[in-house]
Structures are given as structure tokens and as C-alpha cells.
Motif scaffolding. Structure first.
Motif, PDB file in Angstrom:
ATOM      1  N   UNK A   1       0.816  -1.213   0.000  1.00 24.99           N
ATOM      2  CA  UNK A   1       0.000   0.000   0.000  1.00 24.99           C
ATOM      3  C   UNK A   1       0.849   1.262   0.000  1.00 24.99           C
ATOM      4  N   UNK A   2       2.061   1.169   0.551  1.00 24.67           N
ATOM      5  CA  UNK A   2       2.905   2.347   0.585  1.00 24.67           C
ATOM      6  C   UNK A   2       3.117   2.939  -0.780  1.00 24.67           C
ATOM      7  N   UNK A   3       3.216   2.075  -1.797  1.00 23.24           N
ATOM      8  CA  UNK A   3       3.417   2.571  -3.151  1.00 23.24           C
ATOM      9  C   UNK A   3       2.228   3.408  -3.598  1.00 23.24           C
ATOM     10  N   UNK A   4       1.059   2.898  -3.330  1.00 29.21           N
ATOM     11  CA  UNK A   4      -0.141   3.616  -3.750  1.00 29.21           C
ATOM     12  C   UNK A   4      -0.257   4.946  -3.022  1.00 29.21           C
ATOM     13  N   UNK A   5       0.038   4.959  -1.730  1.00 30.54           N
ATOM     14  CA  UNK A   5      -0.043   6.191  -0.961  1.00 30.54           C
ATOM     15  C   UNK A   5       0.936   7.221  -1.496  1.00 30.54           C
ATOM     16  N   UNK A   6       2.148   6.788  -1.808  1.00 30.12           N
ATOM     17  CA  UNK A   6       3.132   7.722  -2.332  1.00 30.12           C
ATOM     18  C   UNK A   6       2.650   8.352  -3.635  1.00 30.12           C
ATOM     19  N   UNK A   7       2.028   7.561  -4.472  1.00 32.24           N
ATOM     20  CA  UNK A   7       1.513   8.073  -5.731  1.00 32.24           C
ATOM     21  C   UNK A   7       0.483   9.155  -5.488  1.00 32.24           C
ATOM     22  N   UNK A   8      -0.479   8.855  -4.641  1.00 34.02           N
ATOM     23  CA  UNK A   8      -1.562   9.801  -4.422  1.00 34.02           C
ATOM     24  C   UNK A   8      -1.072  11.025  -3.668  1.00 34.02           C
ATOM     25  N   UNK A   9      -0.138  10.836  -2.727  1.00 35.56           N
ATOM     26  CA  UNK A   9       0.436  12.001  -2.063  1.00 35.56           C
ATOM     27  C   UNK A   9       1.101  12.901  -3.088  1.00 35.56           C
ATOM     28  N   UNK A  10       1.828  12.318  -4.028  1.00 32.91           N
ATOM     29  CA  UNK A  10       2.490  13.107  -5.062  1.00 32.91           C
ATOM     30  C   UNK A  10       1.487  13.964  -5.815  1.00 32.91           C
ATOM     31  N   UNK A  11       0.433  13.337  -6.325  1.00 32.54           N
ATOM     32  CA  UNK A  11      -0.539  14.071  -7.126  1.00 32.54           C
ATOM     33  C   UNK A  11      -1.363  15.035  -6.282  1.00 32.54           C
ATOM     34  N   UNK A  12      -1.925  14.526  -5.175  1.00 28.86           N
ATOM     35  CA  UNK A  12      -2.870  15.327  -4.421  1.00 28.86           C
ATOM     36  C   UNK A  12      -2.201  16.338  -3.507  1.00 28.86           C
ATOM     37  N   UNK A  13      -0.979  16.070  -3.058  1.00 26.95           N
ATOM     38  CA  UNK A  13      -0.266  17.076  -2.284  1.00 26.95           C
ATOM     39  C   UNK A  13      -0.020  18.309  -3.135  1.00 26.95           C
ATOM     40  N   UNK A  14       0.381  18.095  -4.384  1.00 27.54           N
ATOM     41  CA  UNK A  14       0.589  19.238  -5.269  1.00 27.54           C
ATOM     42  C   UNK A  14      -0.710  20.001  -5.481  1.00 27.54           C
TER      43      UNK A  14
ATOM     44  N   UNK B   1      -0.217  -1.691  -7.554  1.00 28.18           N
ATOM     45  CA  UNK B   1      -1.330  -0.809  -7.255  1.00 28.18           C
ATOM     46  C   UNK B   1      -1.695  -0.042  -8.510  1.00 28.18           C
ATOM     47  N   UNK B   2      -2.971   0.020  -8.798  1.00 26.24           N
ATOM     48  CA  UNK B   2      -3.458   0.700 -10.007  1.00 26.24           C
ATOM     49  C   UNK B   2      -4.702   1.483  -9.626  1.00 26.24           C
ATOM     50  N   UNK B   3      -4.597   2.797  -9.668  1.00 28.94           N
ATOM     51  CA  UNK B   3      -5.673   3.652  -9.179  1.00 28.94           C
ATOM     52  C   UNK B   3      -5.932   4.769 -10.176  1.00 28.94           C
ATOM     53  N   UNK B   4      -7.192   4.970 -10.525  1.00 26.74           N
ATOM     54  CA  UNK B   4      -7.595   6.059 -11.405  1.00 26.74           C
ATOM     55  C   UNK B   4      -8.046   7.237 -10.550  1.00 26.74           C
ATOM     56  N   UNK B   5      -7.413   8.395 -10.779  1.00 28.79           N
ATOM     57  CA  UNK B   5      -7.870   9.644 -10.168  1.00 28.79           C
ATOM     58  C   UNK B   5      -8.535  10.463 -11.256  1.00 28.79           C
ATOM     59  N   UNK B   6      -9.785  10.763 -11.061  1.00 28.54           N
ATOM     60  CA  UNK B   6     -10.564  11.509 -12.051  1.00 28.54           C
ATOM     61  C   UNK B   6     -11.068  12.797 -11.404  1.00 28.54           C
ATOM     62  N   UNK B   7     -10.800  13.925 -12.056  1.00 28.52           N
ATOM     63  CA  UNK B   7     -11.226  15.223 -11.523  1.00 28.52           C
ATOM     64  C   UNK B   7     -12.126  15.923 -12.528  1.00 28.52           C
ATOM     65  N   UNK B   8     -13.339  16.262 -12.068  1.00 30.89           N
ATOM     66  CA  UNK B   8     -14.311  16.984 -12.878  1.00 30.89           C
ATOM     67  C   UNK B   8     -14.226  18.465 -12.528  1.00 30.89           C
ATOM     68  N   UNK B   9     -13.653  19.262 -13.435  1.00 29.67           N
ATOM     69  CA  UNK B   9     -13.430  20.668 -13.152  1.00 29.67           C
ATOM     70  C   UNK B   9     -14.732  21.465 -13.071  1.00 29.67           C
ATOM     71  N   UNK B  10     -15.784  20.942 -13.671  1.00 29.34           N
ATOM     72  CA  UNK B  10     -17.062  21.648 -13.672  1.00 29.34           C
ATOM     73  C   UNK B  10     -17.825  21.427 -12.376  1.00 29.34           C
ATOM     74  N   UNK B  11     -17.843  20.188 -11.889  1.00 29.06           N
ATOM     75  CA  UNK B  11     -18.606  19.867 -10.687  1.00 29.06           C
ATOM     76  C   UNK B  11     -17.752  19.873  -9.417  1.00 29.06           C
ATOM     77  N   UNK B  12     -16.413  19.852  -9.577  1.00 27.44           N
ATOM     78  CA  UNK B  12     -15.545  19.804  -8.409  1.00 27.44           C
ATOM     79  C   UNK B  12     -15.477  18.447  -7.761  1.00 27.44           C
ATOM     80  N   UNK B  13     -15.779  17.388  -8.513  1.00 26.21           N
ATOM     81  CA  UNK B  13     -15.758  16.037  -7.938  1.00 26.21           C
ATOM     82  C   UNK B  13     -14.461  15.328  -8.277  1.00 26.21           C
ATOM     83  N   UNK B  14     -13.834  14.725  -7.247  1.00 23.74           N
ATOM     84  CA  UNK B  14     -12.676  13.861  -7.429  1.00 23.74           C
ATOM     85  C   UNK B  14     -13.110  12.424  -7.169  1.00 23.74           C
ATOM     86  N   UNK B  15     -12.815  11.543  -8.107  1.00 26.46           N
ATOM     87  CA  UNK B  15     -13.149  10.124  -7.959  1.00 26.46           C
ATOM     88  C   UNK B  15     -11.859   9.316  -7.875  1.00 26.46           C
TER      89      UNK B  15
END
Length: 349
Positions: A11-24, A121-135
Motif C-alpha cells: 500500500x505504501x506505493x499507492x499512498x506515495x503516488x496519491x500524495x504526489x498528485x494530491x499534495x501538489x 497498485x493501479x488507481x484512477x484519479x478523475x477530476x471533474x473541473x465543472x462539478x468539483x468532484x474527485x473520484x
């Protein structure tokens, strides 16, 4: 195919990935300025125009259904061919100009090993700029799927055969997506990152608390409810597949911890601590996302007052079964139904 092992630290790998993207995203301009000092985009996988014509991958062939949860569903199998080069990412036009999809991938390649390893780990991060939803959508690694040029295999084998490019092409082809960007890391330093944040708040059951206490040097309270976890505890919780639903339960815990980390970064992270945190994350990451794109996305999210985060996984409920393939346990899915439900979630069809 043969031989398997159960490795720790997945799981550490997945967390590092998301921290990278979402921290920024949460850090905005400060994260951007720091990012400009690094070289995250070295040797990015190419995006090419001459990919195959869009096709709908074939439905999963009929497999022998397995009753109950098989004993080997969470074990790793060696793949018979290890790719030495990355397949290019085939260019896809944006399905919806308001929706940006990014593939976040962690690999299990160990020091001294050759090839690509598997996408642990394989995770899709989807961001809708119109609705403000992150999936956040996890792709279960044992899903039996069609890999272009390879045939049917577990989805995490795609990375072994052709790197991040083939994995993205596999997901795009099977699920009708338009992923062009990725973040790729190997696991190191998850515990120190969570500790640097001062821990994260996560809801636990009594059984989950007991599981953490069995392996942690610092104990949590054995009760139901929200508790603050340090790095060691968060990693144990995220690797837990023993207290219900196997890997389904584990991926749910992973997404919950990811959202707790994102919430902590977005609301509580001091600018003075940002460089040390980003340094911890960035040294383990590769991406084809440019600093300018990161900045634009980060500022857009920071300006959003109605940000909503949802999470799910492939396969969706009632769309899958455990099955046997040549003595291996896999997850057989209703591909069409999963494709439709995924589009409903991220594109709000």
C-alpha cells in the motif's frame, strides 16, 4: 506460470503516488515552485498518434466459478514474459473536456530485479473541473482482462509486458477511457511521510484496531470510531486483509487512508513543512505531467468551494465472481456493466 509470494509494503506505493498528485493539488503555488526544481518528467513514456483504432475489448471468456473466497486470490504469480521496453501510450481525445483522468501506479519491482515488475497498485484519479468532484477508483489486481497484444491475463500483468504504456492502453481499451497522464513510483518512506504530517484520522472497527495493535509498537484504543494513526499504524491498517473481505476490504481501507492524507494535506499542512514532505515524495516518483499542468490543476482545486470526493473500485458490486483459470484464482467480471458504471461515476452519464 508458477511460483508466488506475498509481499509487504504494497500500500505504501499507492499512498506515495496519491500524495504526489494530491499534495501538489492541495499545495498549489508552493508545490509548483518546489516542483520546478525537480526533474520528474525525465524519460516520459511517449504518446503516439498511430495506435490501433478504438475497439471494445472482448467480454471475459467463461471460466469455472469458485464458491467462497479462494486461498490464493491475493498471492503474486510470476509472469512468463517480462517486458524490457515501455509500450507507447496511444493518443486518445478527451471524452469530456471537463474531466481529467490520471493513472496512479505503484510497481513491485525489487532491487536487482530486471524488467518492469507488476503494477501492484493501479488507481484512477478523475477530476471533474465543472462539478468539483474527485473520484478514486481502484482496479483490483486479480481482474481477468484482455491485454492488447498479449491476450487474457490478470490486469496487473499488463505492466510486466509493456510498462505503464501497455497498462494505460489496457485500461483505456477495456473501459473506454481517455487516460494520457500517469504518476509512477516504487515504495519507500510511507511511514515517515505520514509521521511528517503528524498522523492521519481514520475510522476503525474494534477488529481493525486489534489488527493494528498486533503489529504496532504504539497501540491504538480497541474501539469503534475515528482515531489518529501514525505512519506505522497507517501502513498496517492499509495492508490489512484479515478482518473482512480480503483484498476488497484492503483496497477500501487504502482509499479511506488516501482521502485522510489528502484531507490532512489540504487543511493542515504548514508551508514550512511542505519542502520536506515533497522531497520525501518526489524522489520516488516519475510522471509525464508538466509543472505547468500541475499548477493549473492545483489552483483550480484550491479555488473550488464545493469539492466532493468519492471512491469505488473495479469490479463494482454484483458484477464479478471468483473463477479458476488453469489452477489460478482470478476475478471474472462483467466487462460491459463495469464499463457503464465507471462512466456513470466519472463522467456522470
Amino acid at each position: 506460470m508458477g511460483g508466488n509470494s506475498n509481499k509487504g509494503g504494497h500500500f505504501g506505493r499507492k499512498v506515495l503516488i496519491v500524495i504526489l498528485a494530491l499534495t501538489l493539488l492541495a499545495a498549489g503555488t508552493a508545490g509548483y515552485l518546489y516542483l520546478r526544481t525537480l526533474n520528474l518528467s525525465k524519460d516520459p513514456v511517449k504518446i503516439v498518434d498511430n495506435g490501433p483504432a478504438p475497439t471494445v475489448s472482448p467480454e471475459t471468456p467463461a471460466l469455472d466459478e469458485i464458491d467462497g473466497t479462494p486461498h490464493d486470490i491475493d498471492l503474486d504469480y510470476e509472469v512468463d514474459i517480462i517486458g524490457s521496453e515501455d509500450v507507447p501510450i496511444y493518443k486518445k481525445e478527451r471524452i469530456d473536456p471537463d474531466v481529467l483522468n490520471i493513472m496512479l501506479v505503484g510497481t513491485d519491482l525489487r532491487e536487482g530485479e530486471e524488467g518492469n515488475g507488476r503494477s501492484d497498485s493501479c488507481l484512477l484519479v478523475s477530476y471533474n473541473t465543472k462539478t468539483g468532484k474527485i473520484s478514486l477508483v481502484s482496479f483490483m489486481r486479480d481482474v481477468w482482462i484482455s491485454i492488447p497484444g498479449v491476450g487474457f491475463n490478470r490486469i496487473n500483468a499488463a505492466y510486466s509486458y509493456g510498462g505503464i504504456g501497455l497498462l494505460i492502453n489496457t485500461v483505456n481499451g477495456n473501459f473506454g477511457l481517455d487516460i494520457q497522464n500517469y504518476v509512477l513510483v516504487n515504495f519507500e518512506g510511507f511511514e515517515s511521510i505520514v509521521d511528517e504530517l503528524g498522523g492521519v484520522e481514520v475510522n476503525l472497527t474494534k477488529k481493525e484496531a486489534q489488527f493494528i495493535n498486533a503489529g504496532s509498537s504504539v497501540k491504538v484504543e480497541v474501539r469503534d470510531g475515528k482515531q489518529r494513526l501514525n505512519g506505522e499504524q497507517a501502513l498496517l491498517h492499509s495492508r490489512n486483509r484479515k478482518t473482512g473481505d480480503g483484498d476488497f476490504g484492503r483496497t477500501r481501507r487504502q482509499r479511506e487512508v488516501l482521502m485522510a492524507i489528502y484531507s490532512k494535506v489540504r487543511t493542515d499542512l504548514s508551508p514550512l513543512k511542505l519542502p520536506a514532505l515533497l522531497n520525501n515524495v518526489f524522489k520516488h516518483a516519475k510522471t509525464n505531467i508538466t509543472p505547468d499542468a500541475m499548477l493549473s490543476l492545483g489552483l483550480d482545486i484550491l479555488k473550488s468551494k464545493d469539492l466532493v470526493a468519492v471512491n469505488s473500485r473495479i469490479p463494482f458490486d454484483n458484477t464479478w465472481k471468483y473463477a479458476d483459470k488453469d489452477g489460478r484464482s482470478v476475478i471474472s467480471i462483467n466487462l460491459q456493466r463495469n464499463r457503464e458504471m465507471l462512466h456513470d461515476l466519472i463522467f456522470e452519464d
